[in-house]
Scaffold this motif. Structure first.
Motif, PDB file in Angstrom:
ATOM      1  N   ARG A  10       0.875  -1.173   0.000  1.00  8.68           N
ATOM      2  CA  ARG A  10       0.000   0.000   0.000  1.00  8.68           C
ATOM      3  C   ARG A  10       0.913   1.225   0.000  1.00  8.68           C
ATOM      4  O   ARG A  10       1.968   1.221   0.648  1.00  8.68           O
ATOM      5  CB  ARG A  10      -0.879   0.022   1.242  1.00  8.68           C
ATOM      6  CG  ARG A  10      -1.805  -1.181   1.365  1.00  8.68           C
ATOM      7  CD  ARG A  10      -3.165  -0.936   0.727  1.00  8.68           C
ATOM      8  NE  ARG A  10      -3.928  -2.183   0.627  1.00  8.68           N
ATOM      9  CZ  ARG A  10      -4.631  -2.711   1.622  1.00  8.68           C
ATOM     10  NH1 ARG A  10      -4.659  -2.102   2.796  1.00  8.68           N
ATOM     11  NH2 ARG A  10      -5.305  -3.827   1.444  1.00  8.68           N
ATOM     12  N   ALA A  11       0.500   2.279  -0.694  1.00  9.63           N
ATOM     13  CA  ALA A  11       1.419   3.410  -0.868  1.00  9.63           C
ATOM     14  C   ALA A  11       0.695   4.742  -0.814  1.00  9.63           C
ATOM     15  O   ALA A  11      -0.465   4.873  -1.231  1.00  9.63           O
ATOM     16  CB  ALA A  11       2.151   3.280  -2.206  1.00  9.63           C
ATOM     17  N   PHE A  12       1.426   5.751  -0.301  1.00 12.24           N
ATOM     18  CA  PHE A  12       0.933   7.122  -0.357  1.00 12.24           C
ATOM     19  C   PHE A  12       2.113   8.076  -0.501  1.00 12.24           C
ATOM     20  O   PHE A  12       3.261   7.747  -0.179  1.00 12.24           O
ATOM     21  CB  PHE A  12       0.096   7.471   0.882  1.00 12.24           C
ATOM     22  CG  PHE A  12       0.860   7.607   2.176  1.00 12.24           C
ATOM     23  CD1 PHE A  12       1.366   8.835   2.596  1.00 12.24           C
ATOM     24  CD2 PHE A  12       1.053   6.503   3.002  1.00 12.24           C
ATOM     25  CE1 PHE A  12       2.051   8.962   3.795  1.00 12.24           C
ATOM     26  CE2 PHE A  12       1.740   6.624   4.205  1.00 12.24           C
ATOM     27  CZ  PHE A  12       2.239   7.859   4.608  1.00 12.24           C
ATOM     28  N   ALA A  13       1.815   9.269  -1.003  1.00 17.04           N
ATOM     29  CA  ALA A  13       2.791  10.358  -1.073  1.00 17.04           C
ATOM     30  C   ALA A  13       2.258  11.512  -0.252  1.00 17.04           C
ATOM     31  O   ALA A  13       1.043  11.703  -0.139  1.00 17.04           O
ATOM     32  CB  ALA A  13       3.018  10.784  -2.517  1.00 17.04           C
ATOM     33  N   TYR A  14       3.177  12.290   0.320  1.00 14.95           N
ATOM     34  CA  TYR A  14       2.780  13.485   1.061  1.00 14.95           C
ATOM     35  C   TYR A  14       3.643  14.643   0.576  1.00 14.95           C
ATOM     36  O   TYR A  14       4.853  14.672   0.801  1.00 14.95           O
ATOM     37  CB  TYR A  14       2.945  13.284   2.567  1.00 14.95           C
ATOM     38  CG  TYR A  14       2.480  14.483   3.364  1.00 14.95           C
ATOM     39  CD1 TYR A  14       1.125  14.747   3.547  1.00 14.95           C
ATOM     40  CD2 TYR A  14       3.395  15.383   3.922  1.00 14.95           C
ATOM     41  CE1 TYR A  14       0.686  15.854   4.260  1.00 14.95           C
ATOM     42  CE2 TYR A  14       2.970  16.496   4.638  1.00 14.95           C
ATOM     43  CZ  TYR A  14       1.613  16.724   4.805  1.00 14.95           C
ATOM     44  OH  TYR A  14       1.189  17.831   5.512  1.00 14.95           O
ATOM     45  N   VAL A  15       3.009  15.596  -0.119  1.00 13.08           N
ATOM     46  CA  VAL A  15       3.717  16.754  -0.665  1.00 13.08           C
ATOM     47  C   VAL A  15       3.844  17.816   0.421  1.00 13.08           C
ATOM     48  O   VAL A  15       2.846  18.189   1.049  1.00 13.08           O
ATOM     49  CB  VAL A  15       2.960  17.331  -1.882  1.00 13.08           C
ATOM     50  CG1 VAL A  15       3.683  18.570  -2.411  1.00 13.08           C
ATOM     51  CG2 VAL A  15       2.822  16.281  -2.973  1.00 13.08           C
TER      52      VAL A  15
END
Length: 303
Positions: free
Chosen positions: A197-202
């Motif tokens: 599972r993956a996420f990005a945080y800008v």
């Protein structure tokens, strides 16, 4: 190769935590299956000590891991096992709470009164919920950084990336935790194992994340350094990007470049019973944890 679809892009929400720390929460205390094995992500960033100096006084944790990454300022910490220390700019602390620990974290800021850091909570599988607590403190100089020919910079905090291995090891969720900076106008693709599972945080600049339905990630609206970018669809500061299933993401940096965290891990797929900083598998285990807090058997004796 398959591009991971962008399931959701949402702004982190202002939240008060601890004894009155003003922060922004990207996710937490909601559906734990969304980003399993991750439970919560906070961005604590301020330039006024009044908004963070009261900190996070003594509180318990059981059944999870907490990952603190400091970008600016310092954080003093101490715990019920007698450990004390200070996290400086660029450093990481990965704490496995296991069977239980009491600790406090007190942000101090830097000489300019600035404080910036992130805290991520990772779940533990049932087989490790009651393991002994441990810390992995990593100084900034121990974190490897890879610099590509186009100026892209990647700090490898956990996991392996571009031939470098992060210094934090032995984590239950088999995570990858990357701090990525991409120069203005550069388009970049990153591989992520399909099972994660993956996420990005800008948190600096802007970027467009390609979607499976729109592989270019752009709508041909504005040209930035020779490449066409749809500024309207760009994700900016304090934006969480949640990805679906696939094995790569493609990012188009905006006119000022972009810096973001890219975090992924293997889902645990177990029941979650949640009571604040205590995360177990059943309500009976939660009740036992609360009873342990009351009768003084929550944590192991200090050595």
């Amino acid at each position: 190769m398959s591009i991971r679809p962008v399931v959701e892009a949402r702004s982190a929400k202002p939240t008060l935590e601890g004894a009155g720390v003003h922060l922004h929460r990207a996710f937490g205390f909601q559906d734990p299956t969304e980003l399993d094995p991750f439970l919560l992500f906070d961005d604590f960033r301020n330039e006024d000590p009044a908004y963070f100096q009261k900190g996070f006084p003594w509180h318990p944790h059981r059944g999870i891991e907490t990952i603190t990454y400091v970008l600016a300022g310092t954080v003093e910490h101490s715990d019920s096992l007698g450990n004390t220390g200070k996290l400086g700019a660029g450093s990481v602390q990965w704490m496995t709470a296991g069977r239980g620990i009491l600790h406090q974290e007190m942000p101090l800021g830097n000489a300019k009164g600035q404080m910036h850091g992130f805290q991520l909570w990772g779940n533990l599988p049932s087989s490790m919920k009651m393991t002994d607590p441990r810390y992995q403190d990593v100084a900034a100089q121990e974190i490897p950084e890879v610099i590509d020919d186009d100026g892209t910079r990647v700090k490898v905090i956990v996991g392996e990336f571009w031939g470098k291995k992060g210094p934090v090891e032995g984590i239950a969720a088999d995570p990858q935790y990357l701090d990525i900076s991409i120069p203005a106008g550069v388009k970049k693709t990153f591989r992520i194992d399909t099972y994660r599972r993956a996420f990005a945080y800008v948190f600096e600049g802007q970027a467009a994340f390609a979607d499976a339905s729109q592989p270019t990630g752009v709508l041909l609206e504005k040209e930035v350094m020779g490449q066409e970018v749809n500024i309207r669809d760009m994700s900016g500061d304090r934006t969480l990007i949640r990805f679906g299933t696939g094995d790569e993401i493609t990012v188009q940096a905006g006119p000022e470049g972009v810096r973001f965290l890219l975090i992924s891990g293997a889902p645990i797929e177990e029941p979650v019973a949640w009571h604040g900083p205590i995360v177990m598998n059943t309500q009976d285990e939660i009740r036992q944890a609360i009873a342990d807090l009351r009768n003084g058997t929550f944590v192991a004796p200090a050595h």
